[in-house]
Scaffold this motif. Structure first.
Motif, PDB file in Angstrom:
ATOM      1  N   LEU A 130       1.106  -1.268   0.187  1.00  0.00           N
ATOM      2  CA  LEU A 130      -0.062  -0.075  -0.117  1.00  0.00           C
ATOM      3  C   LEU A 130       0.845   1.113  -0.012  1.00  0.00           C
ATOM      4  O   LEU A 130       0.662   2.250  -0.890  1.00  0.00           O
ATOM      5  N   THR A 131       2.144   1.206   0.813  1.00  0.00           N
ATOM      6  CA  THR A 131       2.945   2.286   0.753  1.00  0.00           C
ATOM      7  C   THR A 131       3.466   2.605  -0.544  1.00  0.00           C
ATOM      8  O   THR A 131       3.455   3.890  -1.014  1.00  0.00           O
ATOM      9  N   ALA A 132       4.021   1.563  -1.000  1.00  0.00           N
ATOM     10  CA  ALA A 132       4.510   1.751  -2.493  1.00  0.00           C
ATOM     11  C   ALA A 132       3.626   2.232  -3.393  1.00  0.00           C
ATOM     12  O   ALA A 132       3.943   3.426  -4.301  1.00  0.00           O
ATOM     13  N   TYR A 133       2.603   1.735  -3.395  1.00  0.00           N
ATOM     14  CA  TYR A 133       1.373   2.058  -4.552  1.00  0.00           C
ATOM     15  C   TYR A 133       1.159   3.594  -4.313  1.00  0.00           C
ATOM     16  O   TYR A 133       1.144   4.357  -5.444  1.00  0.00           O
ATOM     17  N   PHE A 134       0.787   3.913  -3.209  1.00  0.00           N
ATOM     18  CA  PHE A 134       0.363   5.340  -3.088  1.00  0.00           C
ATOM     19  C   PHE A 134       1.064   6.439  -3.106  1.00  0.00           C
ATOM     20  O   PHE A 134       0.978   7.323  -3.684  1.00  0.00           O
ATOM     21  N   SER A 151      15.833   4.176  -2.540  1.00  0.00           N
ATOM     22  CA  SER A 151      16.978   3.568  -1.757  1.00  0.00           C
ATOM     23  C   SER A 151      16.139   2.434  -1.033  1.00  0.00           C
ATOM     24  O   SER A 151      15.094   2.273  -0.909  1.00  0.00           O
ATOM     25  N   THR A 152      16.947   1.643  -0.178  1.00  0.00           N
ATOM     26  CA  THR A 152      16.524   0.358   0.261  1.00  0.00           C
ATOM     27  C   THR A 152      15.899  -0.364  -0.812  1.00  0.00           C
ATOM     28  O   THR A 152      14.612  -0.814  -0.526  1.00  0.00           O
ATOM     29  N   ALA A 153      16.343  -0.609  -1.824  1.00  0.00           N
ATOM     30  CA  ALA A 153      15.621  -1.049  -3.026  1.00  0.00           C
ATOM     31  C   ALA A 153      15.208  -2.512  -3.031  1.00  0.00           C
ATOM     32  O   ALA A 153      14.456  -2.696  -3.879  1.00  0.00           O
ATOM     33  N   SER A 159      11.380  -2.616  -3.067  1.00  0.00           N
ATOM     34  CA  SER A 159      11.321  -3.584  -4.329  1.00  0.00           C
ATOM     35  C   SER A 159       9.865  -3.562  -5.007  1.00  0.00           C
ATOM     36  O   SER A 159       9.955  -3.732  -6.218  1.00  0.00           O
ATOM     37  N   ILE A 160       8.922  -2.961  -4.224  1.00  0.00           N
ATOM     38  CA  ILE A 160       7.589  -3.001  -5.143  1.00  0.00           C
ATOM     39  C   ILE A 160       7.560  -1.748  -5.909  1.00  0.00           C
ATOM     40  O   ILE A 160       7.166  -1.726  -6.957  1.00  0.00           O
ATOM     41  N   VAL A 161       8.132  -0.608  -5.055  1.00  0.00           N
ATOM     42  CA  VAL A 161       8.318   0.533  -5.843  1.00  0.00           C
ATOM     43  C   VAL A 161       9.194   0.450  -7.175  1.00  0.00           C
ATOM     44  O   VAL A 161       8.624   0.966  -8.073  1.00  0.00           O
ATOM     45  N   GLY A 162       9.899  -0.040  -6.988  1.00  0.00           N
ATOM     46  CA  GLY A 162      10.823  -0.442  -8.430  1.00  0.00           C
ATOM     47  C   GLY A 162      10.143  -1.004  -9.597  1.00  0.00           C
ATOM     48  O   GLY A 162      10.119  -0.616 -10.560  1.00  0.00           O
ATOM     49  N   GLN A 163       9.348  -2.135  -9.041  1.00  0.00           N
ATOM     50  CA  GLN A 163       8.694  -2.697  -9.925  1.00  0.00           C
ATOM     51  C   GLN A 163       7.444  -1.921 -10.695  1.00  0.00           C
ATOM     52  O   GLN A 163       7.413  -1.958 -11.876  1.00  0.00           O
ATOM     53  N   LEU A 164       6.777  -1.336  -9.677  1.00  0.00           N
ATOM     54  CA  LEU A 164       5.885  -0.210 -10.418  1.00  0.00           C
ATOM     55  C   LEU A 164       6.266   0.776 -11.072  1.00  0.00           C
ATOM     56  O   LEU A 164       5.616   1.038 -12.274  1.00  0.00           O
ATOM     57  N   ALA A 165       7.413   1.562 -10.874  1.00  0.00           N
ATOM     58  CA  ALA A 165       8.078   2.295 -11.625  1.00  0.00           C
ATOM     59  C   ALA A 165       8.592   1.991 -12.847  1.00  0.00           C
ATOM     60  O   ALA A 165       8.115   2.573 -13.946  1.00  0.00           O
ATOM     61  N   LYS A 166       9.003   0.737 -12.943  1.00  0.00           N
ATOM     62  CA  LYS A 166       9.316   0.021 -14.107  1.00  0.00           C
ATOM     63  C   LYS A 166       8.138  -0.371 -15.162  1.00  0.00           C
ATOM     64  O   LYS A 166       8.108  -0.177 -16.229  1.00  0.00           O
ATOM     65  N   GLN A 167       7.097  -0.597 -14.347  1.00  0.00           N
ATOM     66  CA  GLN A 167       5.931  -0.932 -15.405  1.00  0.00           C
ATOM     67  C   GLN A 167       5.329   0.595 -15.728  1.00  0.00           C
ATOM     68  O   GLN A 167       4.716   0.325 -16.940  1.00  0.00           O
ATOM     69  N   ALA A 168       5.583   1.593 -15.040  1.00  0.00           N
ATOM     70  CA  ALA A 168       5.139   2.676 -15.614  1.00  0.00           C
ATOM     71  C   ALA A 168       6.062   3.389 -16.643  1.00  0.00           C
ATOM     72  O   ALA A 168       5.956   4.555 -17.169  1.00  0.00           O
ATOM     73  N   LEU A 298       4.333  -8.933 -10.391  1.00  0.00           N
ATOM     74  CA  LEU A 298       4.765  -8.247  -9.202  1.00  0.00           C
ATOM     75  C   LEU A 298       5.407  -9.417  -8.403  1.00  0.00           C
ATOM     76  O   LEU A 298       4.553 -10.081  -7.669  1.00  0.00           O
ATOM     77  N   ARG A 299       6.819  -9.298  -8.379  1.00  0.00           N
ATOM     78  CA  ARG A 299       7.584 -10.394  -7.293  1.00  0.00           C
ATOM     79  C   ARG A 299       7.886  -9.745  -5.998  1.00  0.00           C
ATOM     80  O   ARG A 299       7.793  -8.596  -5.872  1.00  0.00           O
ATOM     81  N   TYR A 300       7.753 -10.851  -4.985  1.00  0.00           N
ATOM     82  CA  TYR A 300       8.059 -10.321  -3.535  1.00  0.00           C
ATOM     83  C   TYR A 300       9.001 -11.607  -3.241  1.00  0.00           C
ATOM     84  O   TYR A 300       9.293 -12.569  -3.405  1.00  0.00           O
ATOM     85  N   ARG A 301       9.620 -11.019  -1.984  1.00  0.00           N
ATOM     86  CA  ARG A 301      10.228 -12.260  -1.126  1.00  0.00           C
ATOM     87  C   ARG A 301       9.916 -12.113   0.303  1.00  0.00           C
ATOM     88  O   ARG A 301      10.027 -10.862   0.838  1.00  0.00           O
ATOM     89  N   GLU A 302       9.797 -12.943   0.744  1.00  0.00           N
ATOM     90  CA  GLU A 302       9.411 -13.077   2.256  1.00  0.00           C
ATOM     91  C   GLU A 302      10.578 -13.884   2.990  1.00  0.00           C
ATOM     92  O   GLU A 302      11.201 -14.976   2.317  1.00  0.00           O
TER      93      GLU A 302
END
Length: 335
Positions: A130-134, A151-153, A159-168, A298-302
């Motif tokens: 939610l933070t990355a998206y909004f 940062s803290t990419a 990691s979500i911010v980077g992927q959403l920006a790439k998709q844009a 949208l990839r993620y790592r836990e």
């Protein structure tokens, strides 16, 4: 009995394991309007440092002797609330404990994605996603062709911010700590370039990776990383202040380079972001992110640790960079 992680002393800076203790308390009798949630996953988030420090923050500090404030996900196992029937999966501010009693006011959402792991409601489909998206959409406003630096990419938000920006349609440059996290940025999260902030000359690395300057900076760290980024912003750049992970303490107040001339000369915009300001729009973000998770776009790592005993030292581990992905604690069934 309900095992709980409680705050036993006030940290100055990053909380350590010795600031917490694990105690047991009896479960209260449910009152009308209440439900009992069995927590399955506990979240570990950078913001928790601010919740236990005495310095001014956007939320009142956790009281000494109180259960540690934290997001958790679980299911309702008993209910006297018609809106929360038994079996409902929920995510909210339920604390570091086995069980939580709720009237619904501390829940952030009902988890309706039954085809996806419940743990995702604390990460890519939780506060991190939610933070990355909004933050990216409303404050960053990325456009095709922009250069976006994060940062803290490789982290749960970055990691979500980077992927959403790439998709844009943006060129996306990540800043992370160490070779392994930089590798993840490129191989798993699709960054165009990844820079190790331990490098001798981060400024020179930014110049090489962003030859035309920086349009959007998603800042999770502050400190010297931001000091290197800000001189390289372009006209009308957008800077999102999402975290200050590199600032060890707010007492005394941190000092550093002044940003005003950078903002003025480039007619740039810097704004802080708090996800709580968007609570009435969470469903919008989940509706956009869940299909991307299902499709693999949208990839993620836990990084899931087992057992409540892992909780007291988890925040310190996070700030030491000992995690690779979203840090979670999975709770075993109490004996």
């Amino acid at each position: 009995m309900n095992r709980q992680v409680v705050l036993v002393s006030r940290p100055h800076g990053i909380p350590q394991a010795e600031h917490f203790a694990i105690r047991s308390a009896p479960l209260p009798t449910l009152q009308p309007g209440q439900a009992l949630v069995r927590n399955r996953y506990l979240s570990v988030d950078p913001a928790m440092r601010g919740w236990v420090n005495a310095a001014a923050n956007y939320a009142d500090p956790v009281a000494i002797g109180a259960v540690m404030r934290a997001f958790a996900a679980g299911e309702v196992i008993a209910s006297r609330n018609d809106a929360l029937p038994q079996g409902t999966r929920v995510m909210g501010m339920l604390g570091w404990q086995d069980y939580a009693v709720t009237d619904g006011s501390d829940l952030r959402r009902i988890v309706r994605e039954d085809d996806l792991p419940l743990s995702l409601s604390l990460g890519v489909l939780g506060i991190n996603g939610l933070t990355a998206y909004f933050a990216l959409r409303t404050l960053g406003q990325p456009a095709a062709g922009d250069t976006v630096v994060v940062s803290t990419a490789a982290g749960a938000v970055g990691s979500i911010v980077g992927q959403l920006a790439k998709q844009a349609g943006c060129r996306v440059v990540g800043i992370a700590g160490g070779a392994e996290k930089c590798r993840l940025c490129i191989s798993e999260f699709g960054y165009d370039a990844a820079l190790d902030y331990h490098a001798d000359d981060l400024g020179a690395a930014l110049d090489a990776a962003c030859p035309d300057g920086i349009d959007v900076y998603f800042d999770n760290t502050a400190g010297r990383i931001s000091d290197a980024v800000l001189p390289r912003i372009r006209r009308h750049a957008r800077i999102i202040v999402c975290g200050t992970a590199s600032v060890a303490s707010w007492d005394p107040w941190p000092q550093g380079p002044r940003v005003e001339r950078h903002l003025l000369n480039k007619a740039a915009r810097m704004a802080g972001f708090l996800v709580w300001d968007y609570e009435d729009r969470y469903d919008e973000a989940i509706a956009a992110l869940a299909p991307l998770v299902r499709s693999g776009a949208l990839r993620y790592r836990e990084e899931i640790q087992q057992g409540l005993q892992c909780a007291p030292g988890a925040i310190a581990d996070l700030y030491a960079g000992r995690n690779l992905g979203k840090r979670l604690i999975q709770l075993e069934d109490p004996s």
